[in-house]
Write a protein that holds these residues in place. Structure first.
Motif, PDB file in Angstrom:
ATOM      1  N   ILE A  16       0.846  -1.182   0.000  1.00  0.00           N
ATOM      2  CA  ILE A  16       0.000   0.000   0.000  1.00  0.00           C
ATOM      3  C   ILE A  16       0.887   1.239   0.000  1.00  0.00           C
ATOM      4  N   HIS A  17       0.974   1.894  -1.142  1.00  0.00           N
ATOM      5  CA  HIS A  17       1.825   3.072  -1.274  1.00  0.00           C
ATOM      6  C   HIS A  17       0.982   4.334  -1.118  1.00  0.00           C
ATOM      7  N   ARG A  18       1.508   5.306  -0.403  1.00  0.00           N
ATOM      8  CA  ARG A  18       0.795   6.577  -0.252  1.00  0.00           C
ATOM      9  C   ARG A  18       1.336   7.558  -1.278  1.00  0.00           C
ATOM     10  N   PHE A  19       0.466   7.999  -2.190  1.00  0.00           N
ATOM     11  CA  PHE A  19       0.894   8.854  -3.287  1.00  0.00           C
ATOM     12  C   PHE A  19       0.792  10.338  -2.942  1.00  0.00           C
ATOM     13  N   TYR A  20      -0.079  10.699  -2.008  1.00  0.00           N
ATOM     14  CA  TYR A  20      -0.328  12.107  -1.739  1.00  0.00           C
ATOM     15  C   TYR A  20      -0.145  12.415  -0.260  1.00  0.00           C
ATOM     16  N   SER A  21       0.138  13.668  -0.007  1.00  0.00           N
ATOM     17  CA  SER A  21       0.151  14.168   1.357  1.00  0.00           C
ATOM     18  C   SER A  21      -0.955  15.204   1.443  1.00  0.00           C
ATOM     19  N   SER A  22      -1.870  15.030   2.370  1.00  0.00           N
ATOM     20  CA  SER A  22      -3.055  15.877   2.409  1.00  0.00           C
ATOM     21  C   SER A  22      -3.157  16.632   3.722  1.00  0.00           C
ATOM     22  N   ILE A 233      -7.970  24.645   3.786  1.00  0.00           N
ATOM     23  CA  ILE A 233      -9.008  25.375   3.049  1.00  0.00           C
ATOM     24  C   ILE A 233      -8.685  25.383   1.562  1.00  0.00           C
ATOM     25  N   VAL A 234      -7.421  25.655   1.245  1.00  0.00           N
ATOM     26  CA  VAL A 234      -6.980  25.696  -0.155  1.00  0.00           C
ATOM     27  C   VAL A 234      -7.207  24.338  -0.826  1.00  0.00           C
ATOM     28  N   GLU A 235      -6.827  23.276  -0.134  1.00  0.00           N
ATOM     29  CA  GLU A 235      -7.020  21.935  -0.684  1.00  0.00           C
ATOM     30  C   GLU A 235      -8.502  21.590  -0.761  1.00  0.00           C
ATOM     31  N   GLY A 236      -9.269  22.067   0.216  1.00  0.00           N
ATOM     32  CA  GLY A 236     -10.712  21.835   0.191  1.00  0.00           C
ATOM     33  C   GLY A 236     -11.377  22.465  -1.018  1.00  0.00           C
ATOM     34  N   CYS A 237     -10.783  23.549  -1.522  1.00  0.00           N
ATOM     35  CA  CYS A 237     -11.301  24.217  -2.725  1.00  0.00           C
ATOM     36  C   CYS A 237     -10.760  23.584  -4.007  1.00  0.00           C
ATOM     37  N   GLY A 238      -9.999  22.497  -3.850  1.00  0.00           N
ATOM     38  CA  GLY A 238      -9.544  21.746  -5.017  1.00  0.00           C
ATOM     39  C   GLY A 238      -8.223  22.184  -5.598  1.00  0.00           C
ATOM     40  N   ILE A 239      -7.452  22.998  -4.870  1.00  0.00           N
ATOM     41  CA  ILE A 239      -6.173  23.495  -5.374  1.00  0.00           C
ATOM     42  C   ILE A 239      -5.034  22.598  -4.891  1.00  0.00           C
ATOM     43  N   TYR A 241      -1.899  22.580  -3.462  1.00  0.00           N
ATOM     44  CA  TYR A 241      -1.105  23.589  -2.761  1.00  0.00           C
ATOM     45  C   TYR A 241       0.402  23.384  -2.936  1.00  0.00           C
ATOM     46  N   GLU A 242       0.824  22.206  -3.390  1.00  0.00           N
ATOM     47  CA  GLU A 242       2.250  21.953  -3.600  1.00  0.00           C
ATOM     48  C   GLU A 242       2.728  22.464  -4.956  1.00  0.00           C
ATOM     49  N   HIS A 243       1.786  22.857  -5.816  1.00  0.00           N
ATOM     50  CA  HIS A 243       2.129  23.379  -7.135  1.00  0.00           C
ATOM     51  C   HIS A 243       2.460  24.863  -7.001  1.00  0.00           C
ATOM     52  N   LEU A 244       3.674  25.243  -7.334  1.00  0.00           N
ATOM     53  CA  LEU A 244       4.146  26.611  -7.097  1.00  0.00           C
ATOM     54  C   LEU A 244       3.373  27.649  -7.904  1.00  0.00           C
ATOM     55  N   ASP A 245       2.830  27.260  -9.062  1.00  0.00           N
ATOM     56  CA  ASP A 245       2.083  28.204  -9.896  1.00  0.00           C
ATOM     57  C   ASP A 245       0.628  28.347  -9.460  1.00  0.00           C
ATOM     58  N   ALA A 246       0.199  27.540  -8.502  1.00  0.00           N
ATOM     59  CA  ALA A 246      -1.216  27.519  -8.132  1.00  0.00           C
ATOM     60  C   ALA A 246      -1.567  28.561  -7.077  1.00  0.00           C
ATOM     61  N   ILE A 247      -0.626  28.843  -6.157  1.00  0.00           N
ATOM     62  CA  ILE A 247      -0.958  29.715  -5.033  1.00  0.00           C
ATOM     63  C   ILE A 247       0.320  30.178  -4.334  1.00  0.00           C
ATOM     64  N   ASP A 255       9.936  25.264   9.484  1.00  0.00           N
ATOM     65  CA  ASP A 255       9.007  24.185   9.154  1.00  0.00           C
ATOM     66  C   ASP A 255       9.757  22.901   8.825  1.00  0.00           C
ATOM     67  N   THR A 256       9.169  21.784   9.206  1.00  0.00           N
ATOM     68  CA  THR A 256       9.717  20.480   8.844  1.00  0.00           C
ATOM     69  C   THR A 256       8.887  19.887   7.717  1.00  0.00           C
ATOM     70  N   LYS A 257       9.405  18.838   7.090  1.00  0.00           N
ATOM     71  CA  LYS A 257       8.683  18.197   5.993  1.00  0.00           C
ATOM     72  C   LYS A 257       7.370  17.592   6.458  1.00  0.00           C
ATOM     73  N   SER A 258       7.320  17.221   7.739  1.00  0.00           N
ATOM     74  CA  SER A 258       6.100  16.603   8.263  1.00  0.00           C
ATOM     75  C   SER A 258       4.997  17.626   8.515  1.00  0.00           C
ATOM     76  N   ASP A 259       5.357  18.918   8.531  1.00  0.00           N
ATOM     77  CA  ASP A 259       4.370  19.970   8.772  1.00  0.00           C
ATOM     78  C   ASP A 259       3.714  20.342   7.446  1.00  0.00           C
ATOM     79  N   ILE A 260       2.494  19.875   7.231  1.00  0.00           N
ATOM     80  CA  ILE A 260       1.825  20.101   5.947  1.00  0.00           C
ATOM     81  C   ILE A 260       0.790  21.206   6.019  1.00  0.00           C
ATOM     82  N   SER A 261       0.614  21.811   7.184  1.00  0.00           N
ATOM     83  CA  SER A 261      -0.340  22.908   7.313  1.00  0.00           C
ATOM     84  C   SER A 261       0.407  24.230   7.238  1.00  0.00           C
TER      85      SER A 261
END
Length: 449
Positions: A16-22, A233-239, A241-247, A255-261
């Motif tokens: 079971i591979h995790r593809f996304y970080s949410s 909130i940004v992800e809830g709106c379907g964006i 957030y890891e895409h630099l051109d998106a927001i 911040d550490t890599k584990s901090d996704i908020s």
């Protein structure tokens, strides 16, 4: 009778591979380092029971979705869920059988002992199943959260013009930044830094005021909203957030890599600001429909150096937000009323523009229908979107838990939202439409002094 229970499954969780970080759906491995704002409502069967419709949706939008992985996860999820239900039933049967035997006044110690041992096996199986079930369920949720909204019947395969006002400019002009400098209306340095001067600066104030007054007169309520939004909130709106051109993302060096908020600069005139207010909000059904607007700044990373005001990092905008009861007919009625209102507002400016249905491949994944207000660029010889209104159905409400009550049931409102005017883009088209003189519409000159 004997009830012999053996282990029913052997799943290696390493597959079971995790593809996304949410940040919207905090998984178990990140729960200790991140605060879960909410758990989005996910209707698994809405997607897996309509794979053909989903595949057609994705094809029209020209998205890349791994259906093979989605089906694999769903099949694993179903198998484990069925096994869990069987084990739960076995456990209940064993408990009832032990109770029956103990109620009888006969020597049945051996039978009870066997049942107790079988019960322990079932309990161990359920514990082992839970360890396998959780990562599969989490990955399935993450996959589904990346799927697009349904497509409305009115969304075309190609651009469909609804209405056109006045004639399209025929001459080719210089770039609006050059014209703006020449007419002393604009000091353009780059997409991040530009200054409006003279009549253009006054026009910005009056145009926003003009839109605000028209919205006020049509029962829209002004809102003052924050310029920042959290990642959930940004992800809830379907964006993405890891895409630099998106927001725009504010980065903390600690911040550490584990901090996704994280914190994002979005502007007060944006969908994110409105959805932040409505996240985990429950309203009374009697308040619907609700109509709000926010007039202020909007921030978005520029994706083009050459397009000037057509791709600014910041602009003054007016953004609207409408929510209706979960009724498709009521949502559509409100949507078309807003389109009519905005069309009339633009007509009074006396510039050439057109109103179109955007094709599916131009929609954001959270949109099911988008009507675009476009003015013509005489330099680039193409139409530029200066405003839009989008239909989101209940896609955003489910992801960010915006609800109302019907009896004891939580129901998700349908959302309509959009930036009805982006002044920077409109100004660019106006400058290119007349390179000799900067003409301000009469409707904006009433309060000029």
């Amino acid at each position: 009778s004997k009830m012999n229970i053996t282990r029913h499954f052997y799943i290696n969780t390493k597959i079971i591979h995790r593809f996304y970080s949410s940040a919207l759906f905090i998984t178990g491995d990140k729960a200790t380092t991140n605060c879960a704002l909410l758990t989005p409502y996910v209707d698994f069967k809405q997607y897996v029971n309509n794979f053909d419709a989903l595949a057609d949706n994705v094809k029209q939008r020209r998205l890349d979705v791994d259906f093979h992985e989605l089906r694999r996860l769903w099949n694993l999820y179903e198998d484990l869920d069925n096994t869990k239900q069987k084990l739960d039933l076995y456990r209940i049967n064993i408990t009832n059988k032990i109770k029956e035997l103990k109620d009888k006044n006969i020597d049945n110690t051996n039978e009870v002992t066997k049942l107790i041992n079988n019960g322990k096996i079932v309990r161990d199986d359920l514990k082992a199943l839970k360890e396998c079930f959780q990562p599969i369920q989490e990955n399935l949720v993450l996959q589904i959260l990346h799927l697009p909204n349904v497509i409305h019947d009115l969304t075309p395969l190609d651009v469909k013009v609804i209405t056109t006002y006045l004639e399209k400019p025929k001459k080719t002009s210089k770039h609006h930044t050059i014209i703006g400098q020449k007419l002393k209306q604009l000091n353009y340095i780059n997409a991040n830094t530009y200054y409006l001067t003279n009549e253009a600066a006054l026009m910005e104030l009056n145009l926003l005021s003009y839109f605000n007054k028209n919205l006020d007169n049509n029962n829209f309520i002004p809102f003052c909203l924050p310029d920042f939004a959290r990642t959930a909130i940004v992800e809830g709106c379907g964006i993405d957030y890891e895409h630099l051109d998106a927001i725009f993302t504010l980065k903390d060096p600690e911040d550490t890599k584990s901090d996704i908020s994280k914190l994002h600069l979005t502007g007060s005139a944006s969908l994110f600001a409105f959805m932040a207010y409505h996240t985990k909000l429950m309203l009374y059904p009697s308040v619907f429909p609700i109509h709000y607007y926010s007039s202020g700044r909007q921030y978005l990373p520029s994706t083009s150096i050459s397009e000037g005001l057509f791709a600014p990092s910041q602009s003054s905008c007016v953004h609207i937000f409408t929510a209706t009861l979960n009724d498709k007919q009521k949502m559509e009625q409100q949507f078309f009323d807003i389109i009519t209102l905005c069309t009339d507002i633009y007509k009074a400016l006396n510039y050439h523009f057109r109103v179109i249905y955007q094709p599916a491949f131009e929609l954001h994944k959270s949109e099911c229908l988008r009507v675009s207000f476009q003015m013509y660029s005489s330099h680039f010889q193409k139409y530029i979107e200066v405003g839009y209104v989008s239909m989101y159905d209940d896609y955003l409400s489910k992801r960010l838990l915006f609800t109302y009550k019907e009896g004891k049931v939580n129901v998700f409102p349908k959302v309509i939202s959009g930036t009805v005017v982006n002044f920077a883009k409109l100004l660019g088209c106006v400058l290119e439409s007349n390179s000799e003189q900067f003409v301000v519409p009469d409707v904006l000159c009433k309060d000029w002094n």
